[in-house]
Motif scaffolding. Structure first.
Motif, PDB file in Angstrom:
ATOM      1  N   ILE B  38     -32.455  26.338 -50.224  1.00 38.01           N
ATOM      2  CA  ILE B  38     -32.488  26.609 -48.775  1.00 38.01           C
ATOM      3  C   ILE B  38     -31.954  27.984 -48.404  1.00 38.01           C
ATOM      4  O   ILE B  38     -31.913  28.340 -47.226  1.00 38.01           O
ATOM      5  N   ASP B  40     -30.911  32.204 -50.268  1.00 38.46           N
ATOM      6  CA  ASP B  40     -31.528  33.304 -51.001  1.00 38.46           C
ATOM      7  C   ASP B  40     -31.034  33.402 -52.445  1.00 38.46           C
ATOM      8  O   ASP B  40     -31.092  34.462 -53.063  1.00 38.46           O
ATOM      9  N   ARG B 167     -30.077  18.865 -40.833  1.00 41.53           N
ATOM     10  CA  ARG B 167     -30.945  20.020 -40.635  1.00 41.53           C
ATOM     11  C   ARG B 167     -30.054  21.223 -40.322  1.00 41.53           C
ATOM     12  O   ARG B 167     -29.145  21.131 -39.497  1.00 41.53           O
ATOM     13  N   ARG B 172     -29.666  31.597 -42.921  1.00 39.84           N
ATOM     14  CA  ARG B 172     -31.052  31.684 -43.354  1.00 39.84           C
ATOM     15  C   ARG B 172     -31.704  30.311 -43.421  1.00 39.84           C
ATOM     16  O   ARG B 172     -32.884  30.162 -43.113  1.00 39.84           O
ATOM     17  N   ALA B 173     -30.929  29.288 -43.839  1.00 35.09           N
ATOM     18  CA  ALA B 173     -31.484  27.936 -43.974  1.00 35.09           C
ATOM     19  C   ALA B 173     -32.040  27.413 -42.657  1.00 35.09           C
ATOM     20  O   ALA B 173     -32.937  26.570 -42.648  1.00 35.09           O
ATOM     21  N   SER B 174     -31.505  27.910 -41.526  1.00 34.56           N
ATOM     22  CA  SER B 174     -31.966  27.401 -40.226  1.00 34.56           C
ATOM     23  C   SER B 174     -33.419  27.784 -39.968  1.00 34.56           C
ATOM     24  O   SER B 174     -34.119  27.112 -39.211  1.00 34.56           O
ATOM     25  N   TYR B 175     -33.898  28.866 -40.604  1.00 37.36           N
ATOM     26  CA  TYR B 175     -35.301  29.253 -40.427  1.00 37.36           C
ATOM     27  C   TYR B 175     -36.227  28.207 -41.037  1.00 37.36           C
ATOM     28  O   TYR B 175     -37.403  28.142 -40.696  1.00 37.36           O
ATOM     29  N   LEU B 176     -35.709  27.400 -41.971  1.00 38.31           N
ATOM     30  CA  LEU B 176     -36.530  26.401 -42.650  1.00 38.31           C
ATOM     31  C   LEU B 176     -36.751  25.155 -41.799  1.00 38.31           C
ATOM     32  O   LEU B 176     -37.603  24.335 -42.106  1.00 38.31           O
ATOM     33  N   GLU B 178     -36.961  21.664 -40.469  1.00 34.28           N
ATOM     34  CA  GLU B 178     -36.928  20.341 -41.099  1.00 34.28           C
ATOM     35  C   GLU B 178     -36.888  20.437 -42.626  1.00 34.28           C
ATOM     36  O   GLU B 178     -36.412  19.529 -43.304  1.00 34.28           O
ATOM     37  N   ARG B 179     -37.400  21.540 -43.178  1.00 31.12           N
ATOM     38  CA  ARG B 179     -37.441  21.666 -44.634  1.00 31.12           C
ATOM     39  C   ARG B 179     -36.043  21.892 -45.234  1.00 31.12           C
ATOM     40  O   ARG B 179     -35.870  21.844 -46.449  1.00 31.12           O
ATOM     41  N   SER B 180     -35.046  22.145 -44.367  1.00 27.87           N
ATOM     42  CA  SER B 180     -33.676  22.263 -44.890  1.00 27.87           C
ATOM     43  C   SER B 180     -33.061  20.885 -45.123  1.00 27.87           C
ATOM     44  O   SER B 180     -32.036  20.759 -45.795  1.00 27.87           O
ATOM     45  N   HIS B 183     -31.185  18.753 -48.772  1.00 29.01           N
ATOM     46  CA  HIS B 183     -30.479  19.640 -49.702  1.00 29.01           C
ATOM     47  C   HIS B 183     -29.018  19.777 -49.261  1.00 29.01           C
ATOM     48  O   HIS B 183     -28.737  19.911 -48.075  1.00 29.01           O
TER      49      HIS B 183
END
Lengths: 138, 203
Positions: B38, B40, B167, B172-176, B178-180, B183
Motif C-alpha cells: 500500500i 512505496d 481503509r 500515499r495509501a489513501s490514494y488507493l 478501498e484497495r488499501s 493490508h
C-alpha cells in the motif's frame, strides 16, 4: 552574515525527486524573466539520493537561500511536508523567518520567485504563492 | 518490575532504542513487504537506516538523561530516514524527550505521560486520528496501557493488526481508497516493534 541575497526573501523547493526540485527551480527562474532574481534553492531527494526527503539538504538549501528577509519553503507531498514541519518545530535547524508555504509546488514556485525578486516581504511572497490554488485550468 | 514508582535512567531508554533497532533490522523485510502493498516499498529500509543511525549517535554522544536520549534519537530519525516515518517517529521521540526534560531518573508514570505527549504531537503533525490506518492505531492504545509494558506491547500489536480491515485516510495509501483494505499498515507495524522492544527491556 547570510548566504542569500541581502534583504530578499529566499525560496526553497522540496521534492521527493532531486531532478524535479532542480527542474522546477530552473523553470521558476526562467519564467521570472530578466532583472535581479531572488535566491531559489532546490532540495530534492532522499539522503541516499533516491526518491524521498533529506532534512540535511533542506537545511542546507534554506541556509543558502537566506538573505535575512525570510525563507519561503514550498514542498510536494507526504514526507516533504512532514519533514519541513518537523524541522520548523526543532526551532534552530532552519534560518529565522523560515516558513512552510501552503501552495502547489510548481505554480507556487513561479509566483514566489517572481514576487520575491521584486523585493516583496515574506507575507507578500507567501500570499502570491498561495494564490496559485485559485488558478483554474478547466 | 514495572510500576508507577519504578525509576528509569538514560541507559534504560538507550537500551530500549537499541532493542528497537535490532527489532527493526530483523523485521525490515516484512516492513518493506507491507509497504509494497500500500506504500512505496521503502519503509523497512528507511526504518533500518534511521534506527542504525540512532544507535550510532547514542554511542557517539552518550546522554545522561532519558530526555536527552529521546531528543537525540528523535533528531537523528528526522535527519536520516528520508520518508514520512522519519519526521513522525522522530517527533514522537523528540517531544517525549522534551517533556522529560533533564531529569536523570524518571518514573514509569512520567515516561507514560511523556510518550503520550509525543503521540499527541504525531497526531498533530500528520493530522491523523484513531482509525485512519496509521501508526496512531498502534501508539494510542499502547500509551493508554502503560505503565504496564506487557499490556502496552500487546495493545500495540493488536492495534496494528486492527489496521488490516481499515481503509487508509492518510499518506500515499489513501490514494488507493478501498484497495488499501486488507493490508496491515507498515507504520503501525513499526510502532508495535518499538513497544515490543520497550517491554523486552523492561523485564
Amino acid at each position: 552574515m547570510t548566504a542569500g541575497v541581502d534583504g530578499v526573501v529566499g525560496v526553497v523547493l522540496v521534492s521527493h525527486s532531486a531532478e524535479v526540485a532542480a527542474s522546477v527551480a530552473a523553470l521558476a527562474r526562467g519564467l521570472a524573466g530578466g532583472g535581479r532574481l531572488g535566491p531559489v534553492e532546490p532540495a530534492g531527494g532522499a539522503p541516499d539520493g533516491g526518491l524521498g526527503t533529506s532534512a540535511e539538504r533542506i537545511a542546507e538549501a534554506a541556509a543558502r537561500a537566506d538573505g535575512g528577509a525570510g525563507v519561503a519553503v514550498l514542498v510536494d507531498l507526504g514526507s516533504a511536508v512532514l519533514t519541513v514541519r518537523a524541522l520548523l518545530a526543532e526551532g534552530d535547524v532552519l534560518p529565522p523567518g523560515t516558513r512552510l508555504v501552503d501552495a502547489p509546488l510548481l505554480e507556487g514556485a513561479v509566483a514566489a520567485v517572481v514576487t520575491a525578486s521584486t523585493g516583496a516581504d515574506l507575507d507578500t511572497v507567501e500570499a502570491a504563492a498561495a494564490e496559485a490554488w485559485d488558478y483554474r485550468k478547466g | 518490575m514495572a510500576g508507577q514508582t519504578t525509576e528509569r535512567d538514560a541507559a534504560f531508554v538507550a537500551a530500549w532504542l537499541t532493542a528497537s533497532a535490532d527489532a527493526v533490522r530483523a523485521e525490515a523485510d516484512r516492513l518493506t513487504e507491507l509497504d509494497s502493498a500500500i506504500g512505496d516499498a521503502d519503509h523497512g529500509n528507511n526504518m533500518r537506516r534511521g534506527f542504525t543511525a540512532v544507535v550510532a549517535s547514542l554511542e557517539n554522544e552518550p546522554q545522561t538523561a532519558p530526555g536527552g536520549v529521546l531528543l537525540l534519537a528523535g533528531r537523528t530519525l528526522v535527519s536520516t530516514v528520508g520518508g514520512a516515518s522519519g519526521p513522525l517517529f522522530g517527533t514522537l521521540l523528540r517531544r517525549a524527550g522534551k517533556a522529560l526534560g533533564e531529569a536523570e531518573r524518571v518514573t514509569d508514570a512520567e515516561l507514560k505521560e511523556a510518550l503520550g505527549t509525543g503521540v499527541d504531537a504525531v497526531a498533530q503533525l500528520g493530522g491523523a486520528a484513531l482509525g485512519d490506518k496509521t501508526m496512531l492505531d498502534a501508539l494510542l492504545p499502547a500509551v493508554d496501557a502503560l505503565p504496564d509494558y506487557a499490556a502496552a506491547a500487546r495493545a500495540a500489536e493488536a492495534g496494528s493488526q486492527a489496521t488490516i480491515p481499515l481503509r487508509a485516510h492518510k499518506g500515499r495509501a489513501s490514494y488507493l481508497g478501498e484497495r488499501s483494505v486488507g493490508h496491515e499498515d507498515p507504520g503501525a507495524a513499526s510502532a508495535a516493534l518499538l513497544l515490543g522492544a520497550l517491554f523486552q527491556v523492561s523485564r
